[in-house]
Enzyme design. Structure first.
Site, PDB file in Angstrom:
ATOM      1  N   LYS A 178      65.439  10.225 -18.849  1.00  0.00           N
ATOM      2  CA  LYS A 178      66.555   9.878 -19.722  1.00  0.00           C
ATOM      3  C   LYS A 178      67.785   9.680 -18.848  1.00  0.00           C
ATOM      4  CE  LYS A 178      69.254  11.440 -23.705  1.00  0.00           C
ATOM      5  NZ  LYS A 178      69.459  12.533 -24.699  1.00  0.00           N
ATOM      6  N   LYS A 231      64.065   6.423 -21.429  1.00  0.00           N
ATOM      7  CA  LYS A 231      65.201   6.072 -22.281  1.00  0.00           C
ATOM      8  C   LYS A 231      66.405   5.769 -21.399  1.00  0.00           C
ATOM      9  CE  LYS A 231      68.075   7.957 -26.015  1.00  0.00           C
ATOM     10  NZ  LYS A 231      68.410   9.151 -26.827  1.00  0.00           N
TER      11      LYS A 231
END
Length: 306
Positions: A178, A231
């Site tokens: 992320k 992400k």
């Protein structure tokens, strides 16, 4: 006949936003077509999506400031509306796969994913809060928990907490890679969860780093993750491909709010064909190696394919 990559509604998890109250539906200003629903209307949204062939949902809560504190205590309050919403959706639609978000920021008065003290994030102390949160979500009916906090060691800690509470069947979709990205802002608008001070660069990944994602993936896999997530998706297709080639776990990618909003805004201005841009973007994520795509386009895609 010769297409190498094909999309299906089965590839998607549809993110949904839930708020407290009854008969409440609020459009997210920076995400055209995306709404925050109270639980009663959320049930109608889930039913509509199930009829379109979308079977998996990631539910996020939007809390008022009055419910937030430094320790995110509301996150594991059994009477809180988020846990009640999870329970209601799962008992009404047991066939639906329900994923939940594990991080402190929706409930934190500091707006960070961990406990803040003197401007620093307390990693190990945060794990205790996340453990309570995960068990509460599993008890409410979650099938998959999604730790999006990026604290070190959280996958192993949460796996142990879930197992000790008897939730051995609940899966963990780790936000493995992320990145500290500019593409999250519309999501923070949806949850009113932006940091009150500082940023998240000390615990989210540097966008310049590729092979660090392999280190994170190896750690998460060793700690018991069932899925690995990247992400954002579009700016990190190379990371999706790298993890796909180096792990046997299913790979998920989050087509985040900023990626959604860019296409929507360009379409509204007549600069892009929004439908074609959506399909091309989603196809690129699948082509890069994602088995699962979390996307705000999921319902729109399913309607096109119905």
């Amino acid at each position: 006949m010769v297409e190498e990559t094909r999309l299906s509604t089965k590839d998607f998890i549809f993110p949904l936003f839930v708020i407290d109250g009854i008969n409440q539906k609020e459009e997210v200003a920076s995400m055209p077509g995306i709404f925050r629903h109270s639980t009663d209307l959320l049930l109608k949204e889930v039913e509509e999506c199930l009829n379109l062939g979308i079977n998996a949902f990631d539910i996020f809560p939007a809390y008022p400031e009055s419910k937030k504190d430094k320790m995110a205590t509301e996150s594991h309050n059994p009477d809180t509306f988020y846990l009640q919403a999870i329970h209601k959706v799962k008992t009404t639609f047991p066939e639906a796969c329900i994923m939940t978000d594990v991080a402190m920021d929706p409930y934190s008065s500091d707006g960070h994913d961990g406990i803040v003290e003197d401007g620093k994030i307390l990693n190990d102390e945060t794990l205790e809060v996340l453990g309570k949160m995960s068990v509460a979500q599993a008890q409410a009916g979650a099938d998959i928990i999604g730790p999006s906090d990026m604290m070190d060691g959280r996958v192993g800690h949460l796996r142990k907490a879930l197992d000790n509470a008897g939730h051995t069947e609940v899966s963990i979709m780790s936000y493995t890679a992320k990145y500290a990205s500019a593409f999250y802002n519309p999501f923070r608008d949806a949850l009113d969860s932006a940091p009150k001070a500082g940023d998240k660069k000390t615990y989210q990944m540097d966008p310049a780093n590729l092979h660090e994602a392999l280190i994170e993936a190896e750690l998460d896999e060793a700690e018991g993750a069932d899925f690995l997530m990247i992400k954002p998706a579009l700016a990190y297709l190379d990371v999706i491909r790298l993890l796909k080639e180096n792990s046997n776990l299913p790979i998920a990618a989050y087509n985040v709010s900023g990626e959604y909003s860019m296409i929507k805004a360009a379409h509204e201005k007549g600069w892009l064909d929004g439908e074609r841009a959506m399909l091309e973007s989603l196809l690129s994520i699948k082509r890069a190696g994602a088995n699962i795509i979390l996307s705000y386009f999921a319902k729109e895609y399913a309607k096109l394919r119905k």
